[in-house]
Design a protein around this motif. Structure first.
Motif, mmCIF file in Angstrom:
data_model
loop_
_atom_site.group_PDB
_atom_site.id
_atom_site.type_symbol
_atom_site.label_atom_id
_atom_site.label_comp_id
_atom_site.label_asym_id
_atom_site.label_seq_id
_atom_site.Cartn_x
_atom_site.Cartn_y
_atom_site.Cartn_z
ATOM 1 N N PRO A 124 8.497 -14.140 39.847
ATOM 2 C CA PRO A 124 9.150 -15.329 40.385
ATOM 3 C C PRO A 124 9.040 -15.374 41.904
ATOM 4 O O PRO A 124 8.664 -14.385 42.530
ATOM 5 N N GLY A 125 9.379 -16.539 42.449
ATOM 6 C CA GLY A 125 9.452 -16.650 43.911
ATOM 7 C C GLY A 125 8.110 -16.888 44.559
ATOM 8 O O GLY A 125 7.917 -17.911 45.225
ATOM 9 N N THR A 152 6.505 -20.317 43.666
ATOM 10 C CA THR A 152 7.355 -21.507 43.711
ATOM 11 C C THR A 152 6.706 -22.675 44.459
ATOM 12 O O THR A 152 6.651 -23.800 43.956
ATOM 13 N N VAL A 175 5.521 -16.221 36.090
ATOM 14 C CA VAL A 175 6.977 -16.320 36.181
ATOM 15 C C VAL A 175 7.582 -16.498 34.790
ATOM 16 O O VAL A 175 8.615 -15.929 34.461
ATOM 17 N N GLY A 179 16.010 -24.585 39.159
ATOM 18 C CA GLY A 179 15.767 -23.227 39.654
ATOM 19 C C GLY A 179 14.963 -23.302 40.941
ATOM 20 O O GLY A 179 14.954 -24.327 41.626
ATOM 21 N N ARG A 180 14.274 -22.230 41.245
ATOM 22 C CA ARG A 180 13.513 -22.197 42.499
ATOM 23 C C ARG A 180 12.506 -23.335 42.585
ATOM 24 O O ARG A 180 12.380 -23.994 43.612
ATOM 25 N N ILE A 181 11.779 -23.534 41.481
ATOM 26 C CA ILE A 181 10.719 -24.540 41.516
ATOM 27 C C ILE A 181 11.312 -25.943 41.585
ATOM 28 O O ILE A 181 10.880 -26.767 42.400
HETATM 29 C C1 GLV Z 1 11.071 -20.070 38.885
HETATM 30 O O1 GLV Z 1 10.629 -19.458 39.858
HETATM 31 C C2 GLV Z 1 12.307 -20.840 38.891
HETATM 32 O O2 GLV Z 1 13.366 -20.198 38.897
HETATM 33 O O3 GLV Z 1 12.251 -22.086 38.921
#
Ligand code: GLV
Ligand code: GLV
Length: 338
Positions: free
Chosen positions: A99-100, A103, A78, A161-163
């Motif tokens: 990404p994704g 996560t 990522v 973010g996503r994580i």
């Molecule tokens: C990564 O995947 C983020 O955006 O935290």
């Protein structure tokens, strides 16, 4: 025209190789455990159309200039701080990441570190295996291995973010107060759903019992956590990093641990990887160290490989790759090989 040529800098899950092979001519895969040396990579990229890279490969201006045919760099990670994305964009080269799909695995590992440091899991394991427990002749002791309670504490998330959000979701079961700081504030709905409160950076440092880092490494986040920041944290606080090592100034962290500015740390990433065994970080009992394994589950690595393949295949078909990093490149060159 034959199939475009791709070089792959490390053995990937077979599924990904099979998918790529259908559309590309795989001219080589680096078979060693260690990364290809820079000079080798320079040679390998001379005549390729596509490159599958890892975060351990330095893709700089010089390397890009050595690859006149290169049209896409598909990174198997990522994070992409190893790639000079700005220069790639100038050259009309597409850069994609994964990404994704990783996560949840990274969020799980973050929690494994939080609990390991708070409850002294690694130290306690060594206490048992090393025979020290046996030598105490004491099965249970009121003061043995006392740690920090996680339940009800304040979890601070740097980078939502996503994580970061996946880490926050897991905190619900621990009845935590969740505060976060990010360049971008979440929508009110999302904040409500996560039960997370936006605070400024200073407040995040001062009020977190556990501070977990989830920002990418950029010029702005390099050494974001240094002496000043560590001094603002609570003495009882735990610092967790599963993002990139260089977000923390390592020398400042060592000083903080030596002088007790914070209570402990859990680190999966370092400024220098692999971490040398004589690093001062290895001497602290209240620090848990992992060898950059945030996304290291069989399921996640397989999905990362598939996503790399999907990006390459979409590009070849003249479509925008699903997880394109440098969207500005669309204005410079259309996807596809001409
Ligand atoms: C990564 O995947 C983020 O955006 O935290
Ligand atoms: C791993 O660190 C990644 O960026 O995927």
């Amino acid at each position: 025209m034959g199939k475009p040529k791709v070089y792959i800098t490390r053995q990937l899950p077979q599924k990904a190789i099979d998918m790529i092979k259908e559309y590309y001519d795989i001219v080589g895969i680096w078979e060693e455990y260690y990364p290809p040396p820079y000079e080798v990579l320079l040679e390998k990229v001379k005549d390729i159309d596509a490159l599958v890279s890892l975060l351990t490969d330095k893709i700089d201006k010089n390397l890009i200039d050595n690859a006149p045919r290169l049209r896409i760099i598909a990174q198997y990670a990522v994070g992409y701080d190893n790639i000079d994305v700005e220069y790639a964009t100038q050259k009309g080269i597409y850069v994609t990441n994964t990404p994704g799909v990783l996560t949840e695995a990274v969020a799980d590992l973050t929690w494994a570190l939080i609990l390991s440091v708070a409850r002294r899991i690694v130290e306690a394991d060594q206490f048992v295996k090393g025979g020290e427990w046996w030598r105490t002749k004491t099965g249970w002791h009121p003061m043995m291995m006392l740690g920090m309670e996680v339940n009800g504490k304040t979890l601070g998330i740097l980078g939502m973010g996503r994580i970061g959000r996946a880490v926050a979701r897991r905190a619900k079961g621990f009845n935590m107060r969740i505060i976060y700081y990010d360049k971008y504030r979440l929508s009110e709905d999302l904040e409500k759903e996560l039960g997370a409160e936006f605070v400024d950076f200073e407040t995040l440092l001062k009020e977190s019992d556990i501070l977990s880092i989830h920002v990418p490494l950029t010029k702005e986040t390099y050494h974001l956590i240094g002496e000043n920041e560590l001094k603002k944290m609570k003495k009882g606080a735990i610092l967790i990093n599963t993002a990139r090592g260089a977000v923390i100034d390592t020398r400042a962290l060592i000083k903080a641990l030596e002088e007790g500015w914070i209570a402990g740390a859990g680190l999966d990433v370092f400024e220098q990887e692999p971490l040398p065994p004589d690093s001062p970080l290895t001497k602290f009992k209240n620090v848990v160290l992992l060898p950059h394994i945030g996304s290291a589950t069989t399921e996640t690595r397989t999905r990362m490989g598939e996503l790399v393949a999907e990006n390459l295949i979409a590009f070849l078909k003249g479509e925008t790759p699903p997880t394109l990093v440098n969207k500005e490149v669309l204005k410079i060159r259309k996807p596809g090989f001409d």
